[in-house]
Design a protein around this motif. Structure first.
Motif, PDB file in Angstrom:
ATOM      1  N   VAL A  26       0.834  -1.205   0.000  1.00 50.13           N
ATOM      2  CA  VAL A  26       0.000   0.000   0.000  1.00 50.13           C
ATOM      3  C   VAL A  26       0.868   1.254   0.000  1.00 50.13           C
ATOM      4  N   VAL A  56       2.358   1.722  -3.539  1.00 54.41           N
ATOM      5  CA  VAL A  56       1.351   2.241  -4.471  1.00 54.41           C
ATOM      6  C   VAL A  56       1.060   3.711  -4.161  1.00 54.41           C
ATOM      7  N   ASN A  57       0.981   4.061  -2.884  1.00 51.93           N
ATOM      8  CA  ASN A  57       0.748   5.447  -2.491  1.00 51.93           C
ATOM      9  C   ASN A  57       1.859   6.365  -3.005  1.00 51.93           C
ATOM     10  N   ILE A  91       1.433   6.805  -6.773  1.00 60.30           N
ATOM     11  CA  ILE A  91       0.297   7.689  -7.064  1.00 60.30           C
ATOM     12  C   ILE A  91       0.687   9.150  -6.812  1.00 60.30           C
ATOM     13  N   ILE A 101      -0.935   3.561 -12.365  1.00 65.87           N
ATOM     14  CA  ILE A 101      -1.819   3.021 -11.330  1.00 65.87           C
ATOM     15  C   ILE A 101      -3.253   3.282 -11.782  1.00 65.87           C
ATOM     16  N   THR A 102      -3.869   2.244 -12.337  1.00 70.02           N
ATOM     17  CA  THR A 102      -5.228   2.353 -12.854  1.00 70.02           C
ATOM     18  C   THR A 102      -6.180   1.542 -11.981  1.00 70.02           C
ATOM     19  N   THR A 103      -7.428   1.506 -12.384  1.00 59.56           N
ATOM     20  CA  THR A 103      -8.432   0.718 -11.655  1.00 59.56           C
ATOM     21  C   THR A 103      -8.064  -0.759 -11.647  1.00 59.56           C
ATOM     22  N   PHE A 138      -5.596  -1.444  -8.876  1.00 62.10           N
ATOM     23  CA  PHE A 138      -6.253  -1.479  -7.567  1.00 62.10           C
ATOM     24  C   PHE A 138      -7.039  -2.778  -7.371  1.00 62.10           C
ATOM     25  N   MET A 139      -7.724  -3.220  -8.402  1.00 59.70           N
ATOM     26  CA  MET A 139      -8.493  -4.467  -8.293  1.00 59.70           C
ATOM     27  C   MET A 139      -7.561  -5.667  -8.094  1.00 59.70           C
ATOM     28  N   LEU A 178      -4.623  -5.553  -6.613  1.00 59.77           N
ATOM     29  CA  LEU A 178      -4.136  -5.478  -5.235  1.00 59.77           C
ATOM     30  C   LEU A 178      -5.185  -5.962  -4.238  1.00 59.77           C
ATOM     31  N   ILE A 179      -6.422  -5.585  -4.462  1.00 57.56           N
ATOM     32  CA  ILE A 179      -7.499  -6.044  -3.570  1.00 57.56           C
ATOM     33  C   ILE A 179      -7.660  -7.559  -3.680  1.00 57.56           C
TER      34      ILE A 179
END
Length: 126
Positions: A68, A71-72, A75, A94-96, A99-100, A102-103
């Motif tokens: 995290v 990625v922060n 960004i 860093i696109t959607t 994020f998906m 990473l989740i």
């Protein structure tokens, strides 16, 4: 045409075949060893499981915090580049989808850890 078994004769007055049970003897010895191993001091076993659970939980928290944070940082750097008009907003890394991913990876990691911990704590005894 000659019968292919014509040269063989039946043997008479033989001793009965004595079958050895090597595998079952070995399984009995392994079962006895497993039972003796499982009867060791239970308090040491509980403490070792607790320590392993805590260490694995801390490891997952640290690993996820590192991802995290990374990625922060990316960004924030991209936002600075977009503000200074060096990079277009459509060129962000860093696109959607990131994020998906990473989740999804975090959910899979926590699920696997949960499964491992539950299997080690609630081991079925024979």
């Amino acid at each position: 045409m000659k019968n292919s078994l014509a040269d063989f004769t039946e043997v008479k007055n033989t001793q009965p075949f004595d079958k050895k049970e090597f595998i079952s003897e070995m399984l009995v010895k392994e079962d006895v060893a497993d039972r003796q191993h499982s009867r060791r001091n239970k308090s040491i076993d509980v403490w070792s499981k607790t320590i392993v659970t805590l260490v694995m939980t801390v490891l997952v928290v640290v690993m996820n915090w590192y991802v995290v944070d990374m990625v922060n940082n990316v960004i924030n750097q991209e936002i600075e580049l977009i503000k200074s008009k060096v990079m277009l907003a459509s060129e962000r890394s860093i696109t959607t989808g990131v994020f998906m991913a990473l989740i999804g990876g975090t959910v899979a990691e926590v699920s696997a850890l949960f499964f491992i911990i539950v299997k080690s704590i609630f081991k079925t005894e024979p």
